[in-house]
Motif scaffolding. Structure first.
Motif, PDB file in Angstrom:
ATOM      1  N   PHE A   1     -15.237  12.484 -44.516  1.00 39.75           N
ATOM      2  CA  PHE A   1     -13.806  12.492 -44.793  1.00 39.75           C
ATOM      3  C   PHE A   1     -13.406  11.274 -45.616  1.00 39.75           C
ATOM      4  O   PHE A   1     -12.609  11.363 -46.540  1.00 39.75           O
ATOM      5  N   GLY A   2     -13.969  10.124 -45.265  1.00 35.10           N
ATOM      6  CA  GLY A   2     -13.547   8.874 -45.876  1.00 35.10           C
ATOM      7  C   GLY A   2     -14.019   8.656 -47.288  1.00 35.10           C
ATOM      8  O   GLY A   2     -13.579   7.717 -47.941  1.00 35.10           O
ATOM      9  N   ASN A   3     -14.927   9.505 -47.790  1.00 36.24           N
ATOM     10  CA  ASN A   3     -15.417   9.340 -49.157  1.00 36.24           C
ATOM     11  C   ASN A   3     -14.616  10.153 -50.161  1.00 36.24           C
ATOM     12  O   ASN A   3     -14.919  10.138 -51.353  1.00 36.24           O
TER      13      ASN A   3
ATOM     14  N   SER B   1      -9.242  12.114 -46.834  1.00 37.46           N
ATOM     15  CA  SER B   1      -8.780  10.959 -46.060  1.00 37.46           C
ATOM     16  C   SER B   1      -7.289  11.070 -45.780  1.00 37.46           C
ATOM     17  O   SER B   1      -6.834  10.888 -44.644  1.00 37.46           O
TER      18      SER B   1
ATOM     19  N   CYS C   1      -3.830   6.930 -48.380  1.00 34.35           N
ATOM     20  CA  CYS C   1      -3.631   6.820 -46.929  1.00 34.35           C
ATOM     21  C   CYS C   1      -2.271   6.199 -46.608  1.00 34.35           C
ATOM     22  O   CYS C   1      -1.637   6.559 -45.609  1.00 34.35           O
TER      23      CYS C   1
ATOM     24  N   LEU D   1     -11.592   2.235 -43.429  1.00 33.96           N
ATOM     25  CA  LEU D   1     -12.042   2.701 -44.734  1.00 33.96           C
ATOM     26  C   LEU D   1     -13.543   2.507 -44.934  1.00 33.96           C
ATOM     27  O   LEU D   1     -14.107   1.485 -44.568  1.00 33.96           O
ATOM     28  N   SER D   2     -14.147   3.502 -45.567  1.00 30.86           N
ATOM     29  CA  SER D   2     -15.572   3.459 -45.874  1.00 30.86           C
ATOM     30  C   SER D   2     -15.807   2.780 -47.214  1.00 30.86           C
ATOM     31  O   SER D   2     -15.063   3.003 -48.175  1.00 30.86           O
TER      32      SER D   2
ATOM     33  N   ILE E   1     -12.558   7.596 -40.445  1.00 35.46           N
ATOM     34  CA  ILE E   1     -12.677   8.699 -41.400  1.00 35.46           C
ATOM     35  C   ILE E   1     -14.043   8.731 -42.082  1.00 35.46           C
ATOM     36  O   ILE E   1     -14.226   9.446 -43.065  1.00 35.46           O
ATOM     37  N   SER E   2     -15.020   7.989 -41.551  1.00 35.87           N
ATOM     38  CA  SER E   2     -16.366   8.051 -42.107  1.00 35.87           C
ATOM     39  C   SER E   2     -17.188   9.188 -41.509  1.00 35.87           C
ATOM     40  O   SER E   2     -18.363   9.342 -41.831  1.00 35.87           O
TER      41      SER E   2
ATOM     42  N   THR F   1      -6.321   2.875 -40.338  1.00 33.73           N
ATOM     43  CA  THR F   1      -7.347   3.702 -40.973  1.00 33.73           C
ATOM     44  C   THR F   1      -8.546   2.841 -41.344  1.00 33.73           C
ATOM     45  O   THR F   1      -8.412   1.835 -42.054  1.00 33.73           O
TER      46      THR F   1
ATOM     47  N   GLN G   1     -17.744   4.882 -51.242  1.00 30.88           N
ATOM     48  CA  GLN G   1     -16.903   5.755 -52.047  1.00 30.88           C
ATOM     49  C   GLN G   1     -16.672   5.107 -53.398  1.00 30.88           C
ATOM     50  O   GLN G   1     -16.946   3.918 -53.590  1.00 30.88           O
TER      51      GLN G   1
ATOM     52  N   ASN H   1      -8.191   5.330 -52.439  1.00 25.33           N
ATOM     53  CA  ASN H   1      -8.197   5.928 -51.105  1.00 25.33           C
ATOM     54  C   ASN H   1      -7.142   5.261 -50.232  1.00 25.33           C
ATOM     55  O   ASN H   1      -6.392   5.935 -49.513  1.00 25.33           O
TER      56      ASN H   1
END
Length: 327
Positions: free
Chosen positions: A147-149, A154, A187, A173-174, A135-136, A171, A177, A183
Motif C-alpha cells: 500500500f505504501g509504495n 496510501s 496522505c 511512510l515507506s 501502509i507498508s 501514517t 517508493q 506520497n
C-alpha cells in the motif's frame, strides 16, 4: 499523565497529545508495551510514547524462521506481523497498560483496506491515544504490491481509516517508493495528522556455505544505523511538504544516541523513534535525554521544538540538476 522524568524543555505536543519526552519507542521493538519492563532500570516514563506491536484483524503466527539477523550496523527482520488479533489486544492487553506513565499508540496493519478499517474502528473504541497506520503491508487484492509504495493506495487507506476514528492518525511512510514527498502530500489530503518517517528498507542476507537466503522469508526489513543517512534525507523531504500544514513527524531509522536524535530533529522531526537502538542498549533512553538537554544548554536553546526544521541547506546546485542550456 506522569511528570517529565527529565528536562521540561523536552516536553512536546505531538498531534495534540502531550509527550513527556520527544522519544518514541517503535512498533515491534517493545511488544505490546511490556517487553522492556522486565529490564532492570528501564522505565516507560522516559518515553514520550510507545508504539504497540503491529496488529491485524485476526491472530497471525508470522513468518517461518529465521526472522531476525544481525547485519553490519543494522538488523534484518521479517517477523510477519505475529500478533493475537485486535480483539485480544483491546480486551486483554490494553487494560494492563499504565496510561499514566506514557502515551500508547496502536499500530494498525492489514492486507486489505477493509481490514485496516475494521482494526482502526476497533481501536477507536478503546483507551489508545493515537493510531499509527502501517501502509507498508502488501495489498492482497492488488497482487501483493505494498500500500505504501503507491500514493493512490496510501491515500485510500488513510482516508478510509480517517472516516472511522476521531483519534490522531500517524501514517508510517515507506522508503521503498519513488517519491516519498508526493506520497506524504496525498496522505495529508486524505486526513493524516502526523507521519512516522521511515519504515525499514527491504534487504537480504545470504548464507554462502548453504547458498541460500538467511531469512526464512528470503527478504526482510533493514533497520539500524546503516539506514540513518537515508532516513534523514526522507525526513527532510517529507518536512518540506508537511511543515506548511503543521503536520509533525516522528523521525526514525538508526537512532541510537542523542546526536542521532538531534540530527533528525534538525532535519524536520518533532519527535524521534528508537527501535533497533534498544537492542544495542536497552537503557539508552536516559542517556539520550541527558545528551539532548546538554545540547540545549550548550547552544542556549530554550526548547527542543525550537530545533525542528532548522537545517541549513547549501545553495549549490549540481550541473545534472540544471536545464540543458544552463549546463
Amino acid at each position: 499523565m506522569a511528570e517529565n522524568p527529565a528536562d521540561p524543555r523536552l516536553q512536546i505536543q505531538f498531534c495534540g497529545l502531550p509527550f513527556s519526552t520527544p522519544v518514541v519507542l517503535l512498533s515491534g521493538c517493545v511488544g505490546f508495551g511490556e517487553e522492556y519492563t522486565r529490564v532492570a532500570g528501564f522505565s516507560n516514563r522516559d518515553a514520550g510514547a510507545i508504539c504497540l506491536k503491529g496488529t491485524t484483524g485476526n491472530a497471525r503466527l508470522g513468518n517461518q524462521p529465521h526472522r531476525v539477523y544481525e547485519t553490519p550496523e543494522g538488523m534484518l527482520n521479517a517477523i510477519g506481523l505475529q500478533n493475537p488479533g485486535v480483539d485480544d489486544v483491546v480486551d486483554r492487553i490494553l487494560p494492563t497498560l499504565d496510561f499514566s506513565e506514557t502515551r500508547f499508540i496502536a499500530n494498525v496493519s492489514g492486507s486489505t483496506i477493509e481490514e485496516y478499517v475494521a482494526v482502526t474502528r476497533r481501536f477507536d473504541d478503546s483507551p489508545i491515544d493515537a493510531i499509527e497506520i502501517n501502509i507498508s503491508c502488501p495489498n492482497v487484492k492488488e497482487g501483493g504490491v505494498a500500500f505504501g509504495n503507491d500514493p493512490d493506495m496510501s491515500a485510500r487507506v488513510v482516508a478510509a481509516c480517517r472516516a472511522v476514528t476521531g483519534k490522531p492518525i500517524i501514517t508510517k511512510l515507506s522508503p521503498n517508493q519513488t517519491d516519498i514527498a508526493e506520497n506524504a502530500r496525498r496522505c495529508i489530503e486524505a486526513g493524516t495528522d502526523g507521519f512516522a518517517v521511515i519504515n525499514t528498507l527491504m534487504g537480504m542476507a545470504v548464507d554462502v556455505e548453504r547458498r541460500e537466503a538467511v531469512i526464512g522469508n528470503n527478504q526482510g526489513g533493514l533497520s539500524g544505523p546503516a539506514i540513518k543517512p537515508i532516513a534523514l534525507l526522507k525526513v527532510q523531504q517529507v518536512y518540506q511538504v508537511a511543515a506548511p500544514h503543521g503536520i509533525p513527524i516522528i523521525g526514525q531509522g538508526g537512532v541510537v544516541n542523542a546526536k542521532d536524535a538531534l540530527e533528525f530533529i534538525i532535519a524536520g522531526a518533532s519527535a524521534v523513534g528508537v527501535g533497533t537502538g534498544l537492542f544495542y542498549d536497552p537503557l539508552c533512553l536516559p542517556k539520550m535525554l541527558a545528551g539532548m538537554s546538554d545540547y540545549l544548554d550548550r547552544h542556549g536553546i530554550a526548547h527542543i521544538s525550537d530545533l525542528t526544521g532548522t537545517l541549513r541547506l547549501h545553495g549549490f546546485v549540481s550541473a545534472c540538476d540544471l536545464p540543458p542550456e544552463a549546463s
